[in-house]
Design a protein around this motif. Structure first.
Motif, PDB file in Angstrom:
ATOM      1  N   SER A  33      -3.000  11.001 -18.429  1.00 60.87           N
ATOM      2  CA  SER A  33      -3.713  10.002 -17.630  1.00 60.87           C
ATOM      3  C   SER A  33      -2.846   8.770 -17.419  1.00 60.87           C
ATOM      4  CB  SER A  33      -5.033   9.615 -18.319  1.00 60.87           C
ATOM      5  OG  SER A  33      -4.796   8.999 -19.578  1.00 60.87           O
ATOM      6  N   SER A  34      -2.020   8.403 -18.415  1.00 56.43           N
ATOM      7  CA  SER A  34      -1.119   7.262 -18.276  1.00 56.43           C
ATOM      8  C   SER A  34      -0.047   7.526 -17.235  1.00 56.43           C
ATOM      9  CB  SER A  34      -0.462   6.938 -19.616  1.00 56.43           C
ATOM     10  OG  SER A  34      -1.430   6.596 -20.573  1.00 56.43           O
ATOM     11  N   LEU A  35       0.493   8.745 -17.237  1.00 57.45           N
ATOM     12  CA  LEU A  35       1.511   9.100 -16.255  1.00 57.45           C
ATOM     13  C   LEU A  35       0.926   9.110 -14.846  1.00 57.45           C
ATOM     14  CD1 LEU A  35       4.369  10.016 -15.598  1.00 57.45           C
ATOM     15  CD2 LEU A  35       3.667  12.372 -16.080  1.00 57.45           C
ATOM     16  N   ILE A  36      -0.269   9.682 -14.706  1.00 52.13           N
ATOM     17  CA  ILE A  36      -0.939   9.669 -13.400  1.00 52.13           C
ATOM     18  C   ILE A  36      -1.179   8.232 -12.953  1.00 52.13           C
ATOM     19  CG2 ILE A  36      -3.100  10.220 -12.205  1.00 52.13           C
ATOM     20  CD1 ILE A  36      -3.248  12.767 -13.887  1.00 52.13           C
ATOM     21  N   GLY A  37      -1.618   7.385 -13.892  1.00 53.20           N
ATOM     22  CA  GLY A  37      -1.849   5.984 -13.559  1.00 53.20           C
ATOM     23  C   GLY A  37      -0.591   5.292 -13.094  1.00 53.20           C
ATOM     24  N   ALA A  38       0.538   5.532 -13.777  1.00 49.59           N
ATOM     25  CA  ALA A  38       1.801   4.915 -13.381  1.00 49.59           C
ATOM     26  C   ALA A  38       2.227   5.364 -11.991  1.00 49.59           C
ATOM     27  CB  ALA A  38       2.885   5.269 -14.398  1.00 49.59           C
ATOM     28  N   LEU A  39       2.043   6.644 -11.688  1.00 53.08           N
ATOM     29  CA  LEU A  39       2.381   7.151 -10.358  1.00 53.08           C
ATOM     30  C   LEU A  39       1.483   6.537  -9.283  1.00 53.08           C
ATOM     31  CD1 LEU A  39       2.971  10.924 -11.223  1.00 53.08           C
ATOM     32  CD2 LEU A  39       4.697   9.217 -10.614  1.00 53.08           C
ATOM     33  N   LEU A  40       0.200   6.342  -9.613  1.00 50.90           N
ATOM     34  CA  LEU A  40      -0.715   5.727  -8.654  1.00 50.90           C
ATOM     35  C   LEU A  40      -0.352   4.260  -8.425  1.00 50.90           C
ATOM     36  CD1 LEU A  40      -4.172   7.227  -9.712  1.00 50.90           C
ATOM     37  CD2 LEU A  40      -2.730   7.878  -7.778  1.00 50.90           C
ATOM     38  N   ILE A  41       0.045   3.553  -9.475  1.00 49.53           N
ATOM     39  CA  ILE A  41       0.476   2.164  -9.330  1.00 49.53           C
ATOM     40  C   ILE A  41       1.713   2.109  -8.434  1.00 49.53           C
ATOM     41  CG2 ILE A  41       1.495   0.197 -10.544  1.00 49.53           C
ATOM     42  CD1 ILE A  41      -0.353   0.874 -12.899  1.00 49.53           C
ATOM     43  N   PHE A  42       2.654   3.013  -8.664  1.00 54.67           N
ATOM     44  CA  PHE A  42       3.851   3.098  -7.824  1.00 54.67           C
ATOM     45  C   PHE A  42       3.469   3.290  -6.361  1.00 54.67           C
ATOM     46  CE2 PHE A  42       6.729   6.165  -5.731  1.00 54.67           C
ATOM     47  CZ  PHE A  42       7.867   5.372  -5.602  1.00 54.67           C
ATOM     48  N   CYS A  43       2.585   4.243  -6.097  1.00 53.03           N
ATOM     49  CA  CYS A  43       2.160   4.518  -4.722  1.00 53.03           C
ATOM     50  C   CYS A  43       1.327   3.386  -4.147  1.00 53.03           C
ATOM     51  CB  CYS A  43       1.367   5.823  -4.668  1.00 53.03           C
ATOM     52  SG  CYS A  43       2.350   7.298  -5.044  1.00 53.03           S
ATOM     53  N   GLY A  44       0.632   2.638  -5.009  1.00 48.36           N
ATOM     54  CA  GLY A  44      -0.229   1.555  -4.553  1.00 48.36           C
ATOM     55  C   GLY A  44       0.524   0.386  -3.944  1.00 48.36           C
TER      56      GLY A  44
ATOM     57  N   ILE B 101     -10.547   2.990   7.369  1.00 49.36           N
ATOM     58  CA  ILE B 101     -10.736   1.544   7.465  1.00 49.36           C
ATOM     59  C   ILE B 101      -9.379   0.878   7.644  1.00 49.36           C
ATOM     60  CG2 ILE B 101     -11.609  -0.523   6.330  1.00 49.36           C
ATOM     61  CD1 ILE B 101     -13.461   1.254   4.689  1.00 49.36           C
ATOM     62  N   ALA B 102      -9.176   0.208   8.785  1.00 50.53           N
ATOM     63  CA  ALA B 102      -7.944  -0.562   9.042  1.00 50.53           C
ATOM     64  C   ALA B 102      -6.689   0.246   8.743  1.00 50.53           C
ATOM     65  CB  ALA B 102      -7.950  -1.854   8.234  1.00 50.53           C
ATOM     66  N   HIS B 103      -6.649   1.475   9.306  1.00 51.20           N
ATOM     67  CA  HIS B 103      -5.487   2.349   9.125  1.00 51.20           C
ATOM     68  C   HIS B 103      -5.160   2.575   7.646  1.00 51.20           C
ATOM     69  CE1 HIS B 103      -4.704   2.317  13.441  1.00 51.20           C
ATOM     70  NE2 HIS B 103      -4.847   1.000  13.413  1.00 51.20           N
ATOM     71  N   ALA B 104      -6.205   2.712   6.855  1.00 46.94           N
ATOM     72  CA  ALA B 104      -6.117   3.056   5.424  1.00 46.94           C
ATOM     73  C   ALA B 104      -5.553   1.929   4.563  1.00 46.94           C
ATOM     74  CB  ALA B 104      -5.287   4.322   5.220  1.00 46.94           C
ATOM     75  N   GLU B 105      -5.562   0.687   5.043  1.00 47.94           N
ATOM     76  CA  GLU B 105      -5.056  -0.421   4.230  1.00 47.94           C
ATOM     77  C   GLU B 105      -5.822  -0.596   2.913  1.00 47.94           C
ATOM     78  OE1 GLU B 105      -4.155  -5.236   4.510  1.00 47.94           O
ATOM     79  OE2 GLU B 105      -4.567  -4.085   6.324  1.00 47.94           O
ATOM     80  N   PRO B 106      -7.188  -0.467   2.915  1.00 48.74           N
ATOM     81  CA  PRO B 106      -7.900  -0.598   1.629  1.00 48.74           C
ATOM     82  C   PRO B 106      -7.572   0.515   0.645  1.00 48.74           C
ATOM     83  CG  PRO B 106      -9.407  -0.856   3.498  1.00 48.74           C
ATOM     84  CD  PRO B 106      -8.124  -0.317   4.042  1.00 48.74           C
ATOM     85  N   LEU B 107      -7.042   1.632   1.159  1.00 51.11           N
ATOM     86  CA  LEU B 107      -6.781   2.779   0.294  1.00 51.11           C
ATOM     87  C   LEU B 107      -5.809   2.423  -0.823  1.00 51.11           C
ATOM     88  CD1 LEU B 107      -7.216   5.846  -0.174  1.00 51.11           C
ATOM     89  CD2 LEU B 107      -5.215   6.242   1.266  1.00 51.11           C
ATOM     90  N   ARG B 108      -4.800   1.634  -0.511  1.00 55.58           N
ATOM     91  CA  ARG B 108      -3.803   1.331  -1.533  1.00 55.58           C
ATOM     92  C   ARG B 108      -4.356   0.454  -2.651  1.00 55.58           C
ATOM     93  NH1 ARG B 108       0.152  -2.638  -1.762  1.00 55.58           N
ATOM     94  NH2 ARG B 108      -0.193  -4.550  -0.595  1.00 55.58           N
ATOM     95  N   PHE B 109      -5.362  -0.372  -2.340  1.00 60.28           N
ATOM     96  CA  PHE B 109      -5.959  -1.199  -3.384  1.00 60.28           C
ATOM     97  C   PHE B 109      -6.895  -0.376  -4.267  1.00 60.28           C
ATOM     98  CE2 PHE B 109      -4.801  -4.307  -0.089  1.00 60.28           C
ATOM     99  CZ  PHE B 109      -3.996  -5.143  -0.841  1.00 60.28           C
ATOM    100  N   VAL B 110      -7.529   0.638  -3.670  1.00 58.35           N
ATOM    101  CA  VAL B 110      -8.331   1.564  -4.477  1.00 58.35           C
ATOM    102  C   VAL B 110      -7.420   2.398  -5.371  1.00 58.35           C
ATOM    103  CG1 VAL B 110      -9.891   3.546  -4.389  1.00 58.35           C
ATOM    104  CG2 VAL B 110     -10.197   1.656  -2.789  1.00 58.35           C
ATOM    105  N   VAL B 111      -6.314   2.879  -4.792  1.00 56.79           N
ATOM    106  CA  VAL B 111      -5.342   3.647  -5.572  1.00 56.79           C
ATOM    107  C   VAL B 111      -4.781   2.792  -6.704  1.00 56.79           C
ATOM    108  CG1 VAL B 111      -3.044   4.705  -5.477  1.00 56.79           C
ATOM    109  CG2 VAL B 111      -4.741   5.246  -3.718  1.00 56.79           C
TER     110      VAL B 111
END
Length: 260
Positions: free
Chosen positions: A108-119, A166-176
């Motif tokens: 879960s920590s590794l997945i979280g780090a990858l999501l932060i990177f993508c965010g 929503i706005a070309h997926a801009e909110p998506l990165r904050f959810v990620v």
């Protein structure tokens, strides 16, 4: 041997790639705000239930880590179930316990780090959400008889899909980013909650200690440190890889799996 000015240019380029611009400062500020917000909500009575859907997602990542490593080490997953009070349980047969036991927290920590990177980037968050969907579908398959898990997975998929439009997926990165921060620090909070605050006797760390020696507190601290290292690497990598401004990210998003 390359000329000295080539080495100097390489050093300057490396330093420049890690320079934090205004857009990245906003992202770092959001990450810091998420850490404080989640830490408060995680421990406050009654209010902590506001995190319940996201906490269930992170627990699903934890159980997915157990499940996928069990499959990769010759084991078989019988079922996955989630509980908002007791956490999750993955019923496995076989596998290498030295790998499957820490794989929940570290996975879960590794997945979280990858999501932060993508965010740090909208387009990267789009691809991350697709990978998340695949993980959720696998979890859903293993937990097909557990309605709480099914509802949690469907909530996650619905949230990600909604953010795409929503706005070309801009909110998506904050959810990620939010899911990434929770997942990256889940081991820290959960180990502290289980082994220090509530003194829960049965946990991945305690079972690991019984099998391989040491104390559950010791293994919990080690896994927490590794989780923090994963998170730090995800942040540094995000700064180096995604220097684009908000407007540049939005323009890029319009041309990569475009949405309105």
């Amino acid at each position: 041997m390359a000329p000295i000015h080539t080495h100097i240019a390489h050093i300057l380029l490396s330093r420049r790639s890690l320079a934090v611009n205004s857009t990245q400062k906003v992202t770092l500020g959001v990450i810091a705000a998420y850490v404080v917000l989640i830490a408060l909500l995680w421990n406050l009575p009654y209010v902590r239930w506001s995190l319940w859907p996201f906490k269930m997602l992170v627990i699903a990542f934890h159980e997915f880590g157990h499940a996928i490593t069990a499959c990769c080490t010759g084991g078989r997953v019988k079922s996955i179930s989630l509980d908002p009070r007791e956490g999750g349980v993955t019923q496995m047969q076989g596998g290498i316990s030295a790998i499957t036991l820490p794989a929940g927290y570290l996975g879960s920590s590794l997945i979280g780090a990858l999501l932060i990177f993508c965010g740090f980037n909208i387009v990267a968050s789009k691809f991350a959400s697709i990978v998340l969907a695949v993980c959720f579908l696998l979890t859903l398959w293993w937990a097909r008889r557990d309605w709480l898990t099914i509802i949690t997975v469907l909530f996650a998929v619905g949230l990600l899909v909604a953010c795409w439009f929503i706005a070309h997926a801009e909110p998506l990165r904050f959810v990620v980013l939010f899911i990434g921060v929770m997942s990256a620090l889940y081991s820290v909070w959960d180990i502290c909650d289980d082994l220090i605050l509530r003194k829960v006797n049965s946990s991945d760390a305690s079972v690991f200690a019984q099998k391989y020696g040491g104390s559950s507190q010791c293994w919990g601290v080690i896994w927490s440190i590794i989780s923090l290292v994963f998170m730090a690497i995800g942040i540094v990598a995000g700064i180096a890889a995604f220097p684009q401004s908000f407007s540049q990210q939005e323009d890029d998003s319009k041309h990569v799996i475009p949405t309105r």
